[in-house]
Enzyme design. Structure first.
Site, PDB file in Angstrom:
ATOM      1  N   ARG A  56      -6.621  -2.453   9.653  1.00 26.69           N
ATOM      2  CA  ARG A  56      -7.185  -3.804   9.770  1.00 26.69           C
ATOM      3  C   ARG A  56      -6.667  -4.514  11.010  1.00 26.69           C
ATOM      4  NH1 ARG A  56      -6.121  -3.847   4.296  1.00 26.69           N
ATOM      5  NH2 ARG A  56      -4.269  -5.166   4.582  1.00 26.69           N
ATOM      6  N   GLY A  93       0.826  -1.203   0.000  1.00 26.63           N
ATOM      7  CA  GLY A  93       0.000   0.000   0.000  1.00 26.63           C
ATOM      8  C   GLY A  93       0.859   1.252   0.000  1.00 26.63           C
ATOM      9  N   THR A 108       4.270   2.999   5.546  1.00 27.22           N
ATOM     10  CA  THR A 108       2.886   2.564   5.689  1.00 27.22           C
ATOM     11  C   THR A 108       2.143   3.548   6.573  1.00 27.22           C
ATOM     12  OG1 THR A 108       1.421   0.877   6.657  1.00 27.22           O
ATOM     13  CG2 THR A 108       3.644   1.003   7.541  1.00 27.22           C
ATOM     14  N   ILE A 109       0.900   3.840   6.230  1.00 31.50           N
ATOM     15  CA  ILE A 109       0.135   4.778   7.058  1.00 31.50           C
ATOM     16  C   ILE A 109      -0.290   4.145   8.375  1.00 31.50           C
ATOM     17  CG2 ILE A 109      -0.700   6.033   5.036  1.00 31.50           C
ATOM     18  CD1 ILE A 109      -3.481   4.732   5.585  1.00 31.50           C
ATOM     19  N   ASP A 110      -0.215   2.819   8.478  1.00 31.98           N
ATOM     20  CA  ASP A 110      -0.733   2.131   9.666  1.00 31.98           C
ATOM     21  C   ASP A 110       0.147   2.276  10.903  1.00 31.98           C
ATOM     22  OD1 ASP A 110      -3.031   1.162   8.413  1.00 31.98           O
ATOM     23  OD2 ASP A 110      -1.957  -0.560   7.594  1.00 31.98           O
ATOM     24  N   LYS A 112     -24.651  17.927  22.735  1.00 31.06           N
ATOM     25  CA  LYS A 112     -25.424  17.998  21.498  1.00 31.06           C
ATOM     26  C   LYS A 112     -24.927  17.056  20.404  1.00 31.06           C
ATOM     27  CE  LYS A 112     -28.070  21.255  23.083  1.00 31.06           C
ATOM     28  NZ  LYS A 112     -29.490  20.962  23.414  1.00 31.06           N
ATOM     29  N   HIS A 113     -23.721  16.536  20.547  1.00 33.62           N
ATOM     30  CA  HIS A 113     -23.184  15.659  19.503  1.00 33.62           C
ATOM     31  C   HIS A 113     -22.130  14.743  20.109  1.00 33.62           C
ATOM     32  CE1 HIS A 113     -20.062  18.747  19.772  1.00 33.62           C
ATOM     33  NE2 HIS A 113     -19.248  17.798  19.337  1.00 33.62           N
ATOM     34  N   ILE A 172      -8.919   8.054   1.072  1.00 34.18           N
ATOM     35  CA  ILE A 172      -8.446   9.435   1.194  1.00 34.18           C
ATOM     36  C   ILE A 172      -7.295   9.512   2.197  1.00 34.18           C
ATOM     37  CG2 ILE A 172     -10.053  10.076   3.064  1.00 34.18           C
ATOM     38  CD1 ILE A 172     -10.306  12.817   1.757  1.00 34.18           C
TER      39      ILE A 172
END
Length: 319
Positions: A171, A11, A125-127, A214-215, A250
């Site tokens: 993952r 990736g 790797t972004i992980d 509220k959120h 993204i």
């Protein structure tokens, strides 16, 4: 050593181009020729190899993705595939190889090492799930992409008084979820490395609603389960309007942050230094802001672990 190769595999991650640039320019600085191998191990097998010059890596340090392209290559897992790759390395007179990628890429480098070919792995790797390094190339950029999304989703969540479930990549590793959830002020963070109590998550949401909140934002790493399913369960149990956002690929794109550009430059150049010192079968990393290197086989035998103190902190701050 007068000729080395470089490839990116698995990736993609922001900063790979900066690492390739560093490998090429560091090697040429030491009068060593560099050959780029396109499409990872697949290109090594098929012979998609060409000489790189200083100008070949100009104007790429700020670009996401990888100039050398990347691919997953099941064929390289076979003896026949590796023999084809080694034959091409010999054909081009390549004496050492820098492999930029994650654990799958490291496995390929390990196999080449076992065949007697010097390789050095660079963690891309972004992980952020490679043992032996505090950070991997691309993690900081992905993290900032996720935080930017959380901030924007929080704006609309507040306007509509909604609960939002945000599914992020990971993952097997929860670093993106944990770090972004902590930085983004999430009410709950679900990661593969830790069990979760759905009843407690629901109770926390209800308590927040009762005191006028509220959120709410819930971060779910993809390895835990479907964000869509979590959203359905939460809405049914709390009767609070709930929406789901799956961030997807993204997270892999975008111009790398300054931190990733610097990290990639340091690690790429260090990998070349090791090859020129005759140190193959290694992988590089950064620990306590110091460059380090490890036996690649030992690293592959280790398991990535989450920062437990950070996970506890995220729970303490999400009351």
């Amino acid at each position: 050593m007068k000729r080395i190769g470089v490839l990116t595999s698995g990736g993609d991650s922001p900063g790979m181009n900066a690492a390739v640039r560093a490998v090429v320019r560091k090697a040429i600085y030491h009068d060593v020729e560099v050959y780029g191998i396109y499409n990872g191990y697949s290109g090594l097998i098929s012979g998609k190899i060409e000489k790189l010059e200083i100008g070949s890596v100009g104007d790429i340090i700020h670009r996401g993705g990888t100039k050398l392209y990347t691919a997953r290559c099941p064929e390289f897992k076979t003896v026949e595939g590796r023999e084809k790759g080694i034959a091409n390395l010999k054909k081009y007179g390549i004496e050492g190889l820098v492999v930029i990628g994650g654990d799958g890429s490291y496995m390929g480098a390990k196999k080449l090492t076992e065949h007697g070919f010097p390789c050095v792995g660079v963690p891309g790797t972004i992980d952020n799930d490679i043992p032996g390094t505090d950070l991997t190339i691309g993690f900081d950029t992905a993290l900032n992409t996720v935080i930017d999304a959380i901030d924007k989703i929080r704006d609309t969540a507040t306007s509509h008084e909604r609960t939002y479930v945000i599914e992020v990549m990971g993952r097997h590793a929860g670093d993106i979820a944990l770090w972004s959830g902590l930085a983004g002020g999430a009410e709950s963070i679900l990661i593969p490395e830790a069990d979760y109590d759905m009843e407690e998550i629901i109770a926390r949401l209800k308590r927040g609603h009762e005191r006028g909140k509220k959120h709410s934002i819930i971060i779910v790493a993809e390895g835990v389960g479907s964000g869509v399913e979590f959203g359905k369960r939460i809405e049914e149990a709390t009767n609070l309007e709930t929406r789901v956002s799956v961030l997807g690929h993204i997270q892999r794109g975008g111009s790398p942050t300054a931190a990733d550009r610097v990290l990639a430059s340091r690690l790429g150049a260090f990998a070349v230094e090791l090859l020129l010192e005759g140190k193959g079968g290694r992988c590089v990393g950064i620990q306590n802001n110091q460059l380090v290197h490890h036996d690649i086989i030992e690293i592959l035998e280790q398991k990535h672990t989450i920062d437990q103190s950070m996970y506890r902190l995220s729970q303490e701050l999400s009351i």
